[in-house]
Scaffold this active site. Sequence first.
Site, PDB file in Angstrom:
ATOM      1  N   ASP A  44      -9.104   4.998   7.288  1.00 37.60           N
ATOM      2  CA  ASP A  44      -7.345   4.636   7.285  1.00 37.60           C
ATOM      3  C   ASP A  44      -6.556   5.949   6.702  1.00 37.60           C
ATOM      4  O   ASP A  44      -6.826   6.099   5.423  1.00 37.60           O
ATOM      5  CB  ASP A  44      -6.965   3.519   6.625  1.00 37.60           C
ATOM      6  CG  ASP A  44      -5.552   3.129   6.321  1.00 37.60           C
ATOM      7  OD1 ASP A  44      -5.359   2.389   7.485  1.00 37.60           O
ATOM      8  OD2 ASP A  44      -4.865   3.776   5.633  1.00 37.60           O
ATOM      9  N   TYR A  49      -0.040  11.113   4.312  1.00 33.11           N
ATOM     10  CA  TYR A  49      -1.120  11.229   3.305  1.00 33.11           C
ATOM     11  C   TYR A  49      -1.154  12.981   3.348  1.00 33.11           C
ATOM     12  O   TYR A  49      -2.103  13.437   2.340  1.00 33.11           O
ATOM     13  CB  TYR A  49      -2.244  10.788   3.561  1.00 33.11           C
ATOM     14  CG  TYR A  49      -2.127   9.156   3.544  1.00 33.11           C
ATOM     15  CD1 TYR A  49      -0.971   8.324   2.979  1.00 33.11           C
ATOM     16  CD2 TYR A  49      -3.162   8.392   3.823  1.00 33.11           C
ATOM     17  CE1 TYR A  49      -0.832   7.024   3.000  1.00 33.11           C
ATOM     18  CE2 TYR A  49      -2.985   6.989   3.834  1.00 33.11           C
ATOM     19  CZ  TYR A  49      -1.935   6.305   3.354  1.00 33.11           C
ATOM     20  OH  TYR A  49      -1.677   4.919   3.269  1.00 33.11           O
ATOM     21  N   LYS A  74      -0.570   6.637  10.564  1.00 34.14           N
ATOM     22  CA  LYS A  74       0.851   5.854  10.712  1.00 34.14           C
ATOM     23  C   LYS A  74       1.819   6.900  11.150  1.00 34.14           C
ATOM     24  O   LYS A  74       1.674   8.204  10.499  1.00 34.14           O
ATOM     25  CB  LYS A  74       0.690   5.275   9.303  1.00 34.14           C
ATOM     26  CG  LYS A  74      -0.478   4.440   8.749  1.00 34.14           C
ATOM     27  CD  LYS A  74      -0.191   3.723   7.548  1.00 34.14           C
ATOM     28  CE  LYS A  74      -1.473   3.226   6.979  1.00 34.14           C
ATOM     29  NZ  LYS A  74      -2.439   4.048   6.314  1.00 34.14           N
ATOM     30  N   HIS A 107       4.790   2.980   9.604  1.00 35.00           N
ATOM     31  CA  HIS A 107       4.276   2.929   8.073  1.00 35.00           C
ATOM     32  C   HIS A 107       5.104   1.916   7.418  1.00 35.00           C
ATOM     33  O   HIS A 107       4.576   1.212   6.257  1.00 35.00           O
ATOM     34  CB  HIS A 107       4.237   4.410   7.648  1.00 35.00           C
ATOM     35  CG  HIS A 107       3.220   4.636   6.401  1.00 35.00           C
ATOM     36  ND1 HIS A 107       2.838   5.761   6.197  1.00 35.00           N
ATOM     37  CD2 HIS A 107       2.917   3.850   5.231  1.00 35.00           C
ATOM     38  CE1 HIS A 107       2.030   5.816   5.095  1.00 35.00           C
ATOM     39  NE2 HIS A 107       2.055   4.556   4.533  1.00 35.00           N
ATOM     40  N   ARG A 235     -19.341   4.389  -6.203  1.00 38.31           N
ATOM     41  CA  ARG A 235     -18.363   3.210  -6.067  1.00 38.31           C
ATOM     42  C   ARG A 235     -18.174   3.143  -4.225  1.00 38.31           C
ATOM     43  O   ARG A 235     -17.940   1.796  -4.027  1.00 38.31           O
ATOM     44  CB  ARG A 235     -16.967   3.720  -6.444  1.00 38.31           C
ATOM     45  CG  ARG A 235     -17.020   3.504  -8.049  1.00 38.31           C
ATOM     46  CD  ARG A 235     -15.561   3.721  -8.401  1.00 38.31           C
ATOM     47  NE  ARG A 235     -15.667   3.521  -9.981  1.00 38.31           N
ATOM     48  CZ  ARG A 235     -14.533   4.017 -10.994  1.00 38.31           C
ATOM     49  NH1 ARG A 235     -13.424   4.701 -10.125  1.00 38.31           N
ATOM     50  NH2 ARG A 235     -14.527   3.728 -12.102  1.00 38.31           N
TER      51      ARG A 235
HETATM   52  P1  NAD Z   1      -7.163   0.370  -3.817  1.00 37.09           P
HETATM   53  O1  NAD Z   1      -6.886  -0.868  -4.379  1.00 37.09           O
HETATM   54  O2  NAD Z   1      -7.943   0.567  -2.868  1.00 37.09           O
HETATM   55  O3  NAD Z   1      -7.730   1.036  -5.368  1.00 37.09           O
HETATM   56  C1  NAD Z   1      -8.182   2.395  -5.334  1.00 37.09           C
HETATM   57  C2  NAD Z   1      -8.568   2.721  -6.854  1.00 37.09           C
HETATM   58  O4  NAD Z   1      -9.468   1.524  -7.505  1.00 37.09           O
HETATM   59  C3  NAD Z   1      -9.383   4.088  -6.920  1.00 37.09           C
HETATM   60  O5  NAD Z   1      -8.631   5.110  -7.078  1.00 37.09           O
HETATM   61  C4  NAD Z   1     -10.348   3.692  -8.161  1.00 37.09           C
HETATM   62  O6  NAD Z   1      -9.505   4.069  -9.143  1.00 37.09           O
HETATM   63  C5  NAD Z   1     -10.407   2.218  -8.037  1.00 37.09           C
HETATM   64  N1  NAD Z   1     -11.746   1.905  -7.550  1.00 37.09           N
HETATM   65  C6  NAD Z   1     -12.378   1.781  -6.283  1.00 37.09           C
HETATM   66  N2  NAD Z   1     -13.462   1.379  -6.267  1.00 37.09           N
HETATM   67  C7  NAD Z   1     -13.897   0.792  -7.486  1.00 37.09           C
HETATM   68  C8  NAD Z   1     -15.036   0.291  -7.932  1.00 37.09           C
HETATM   69  N3  NAD Z   1     -15.885  -0.054  -7.164  1.00 37.09           N
HETATM   70  N4  NAD Z   1     -15.046   0.217  -9.131  1.00 37.09           N
HETATM   71  C9  NAD Z   1     -13.800   0.580 -10.090  1.00 37.09           C
HETATM   72  N5  NAD Z   1     -12.814   1.188  -9.707  1.00 37.09           N
HETATM   73  C10 NAD Z   1     -12.916   1.328  -8.247  1.00 37.09           C
HETATM   74  O7  NAD Z   1      -6.031   1.254  -3.747  1.00 37.09           O
HETATM   75  P2  NAD Z   1      -5.335   2.285  -2.710  1.00 37.09           P
HETATM   76  O8  NAD Z   1      -5.882   3.270  -2.611  1.00 37.09           O
HETATM   77  O9  NAD Z   1      -3.830   2.210  -3.074  1.00 37.09           O
HETATM   78  O10 NAD Z   1      -5.246   1.647  -1.366  1.00 37.09           O
HETATM   79  C11 NAD Z   1      -6.411   1.493  -0.409  1.00 37.09           C
HETATM   80  C12 NAD Z   1      -5.870   2.107   0.816  1.00 37.09           C
HETATM   81  O11 NAD Z   1      -4.891   1.460   1.458  1.00 37.09           O
HETATM   82  C13 NAD Z   1      -5.242   3.822   0.796  1.00 37.09           C
HETATM   83  O12 NAD Z   1      -6.260   4.566   0.383  1.00 37.09           O
HETATM   84  C14 NAD Z   1      -4.501   3.752   2.016  1.00 37.09           C
HETATM   85  O13 NAD Z   1      -5.438   4.094   3.077  1.00 37.09           O
HETATM   86  C15 NAD Z   1      -4.214   2.269   2.114  1.00 37.09           C
HETATM   87  N6  NAD Z   1      -2.637   2.230   1.652  1.00 37.09           N
HETATM   88  C16 NAD Z   1      -1.533   1.806   2.497  1.00 37.09           C
HETATM   89  C17 NAD Z   1      -0.368   1.945   2.188  1.00 37.09           C
HETATM   90  C18 NAD Z   1       0.765   1.593   3.219  1.00 37.09           C
HETATM   91  O14 NAD Z   1       1.875   1.555   2.804  1.00 37.09           O
HETATM   92  N7  NAD Z   1       0.474   1.104   4.381  1.00 37.09           N
HETATM   93  C19 NAD Z   1      -0.006   2.040   0.967  1.00 37.09           C
HETATM   94  C20 NAD Z   1      -0.908   2.310   0.024  1.00 37.09           C
HETATM   95  C21 NAD Z   1      -2.294   2.480   0.184  1.00 37.09           C
END
Ligand code: NAD
Length: 274
Positions: A44, A49, A74, A107, A235
């Site tokens: 994704d 990004y 997006k 988006h 992770r």
């Molecule tokens: P997420 O909830 O996936 O959290 C990611 C963070 O959690 C990492 O940076 C790390 O610090 C921690 N983490 C991940 N795995 C872990 C583990 N096993 N143990 C401990 N800590 C851990 O947050 P995100 O990156 O904001 O969201 C995931 C994806 O969603 C993004 O990469 C993106 O592709 C998408 N996204 C979309 C929008 C949108 O507006 N459509 C907005 C934000 C994110």
Amino acid sequence: MVPSKPLGDGVEIPQLGFGVFQVPADETQRTVEAALEVGYRHIDTAAAYGNEEAVGAALRASGLPREEIFVTTKLWNSNHGRELAERAIGESLDKLGLEFVDLYLIHWPRPARGLQVETWSALQSMKAEGLSRAIGVSNFRVEDLESLQTAGGAQPSINQIELHPYLQQAKLRAWHAEHRIVTEAWSPLGQGAVLDDETIVSIAYRHGRSPAQVVLRWHLLLGNVVIPKSVTPSRMRENFSVFDFDLTADDLEQIQALDREHRTGPDPGEFDRT
Ligand code: NAD
């Protein structure tokens, strides 16, 4: 084996994918290569990004057949409206080095601009032209989905929204279920914020699992598509190993009780930044 969810149009989306928001462009290729190595087959990204080129480079370097990988990107806020949207998908495809993506999303809804219906109509044309196999939206509220519905035409097959134990989105998920729209959870781990929660930690302890695995398992049991992000291979593997245990009805009830309208990102009704 990662299960898939059917979108409209005969397209299947792997229920667990890998997100690359906030992964710097110069780290993205090796991060995505590592995720593909772990077994993720759904990536994704987004024009906003700034890492589509690196995602494309990782896909090519993996040597995996195109049809085995599901790629989402997006349309950014500055490109709403038919003409700009058509140019934007072309730019994303050039950067990714792909002839088509599997899923293209608007988006953010930008309700104040009044271009939702025109932009959604442009995405329907892109799908008809084969530029994206499936199309959908992101951050749309019930009222945004209703305005597309009122305008007629195809319905989005998926809505990617912020969703985690602290923001469970019951109303939107019920609307999706009623209209056969797949719910995709962004920030499924609340950007890490829910992983120290006492309830999550104690459920994880009981199952001999990590808090992240418990939260991802919860999403999968609800039927959500999830796209956790991590740049750390251990992770990535942990987040991928969530298909060999289950949560009890009591666990699910305890997690449901954690809901508190806590957003890690912007409110979609107000977010209008370009
Ligand atoms: P997420 O909830 O996936 O959290 C990611 C963070 O959690 C990492 O940076 C790390 O610090 C921690 N983490 C991940 N795995 C872990 C583990 N096993 N143990 C401990 N800590 C851990 O947050 P995100 O990156 O904001 O969201 C995931 C994806 O969603 C993004 O990469 C993106 O592709 C998408 N996204 C979309 C929008 C949108 O507006 N459509 C907005 C934000 C994110």
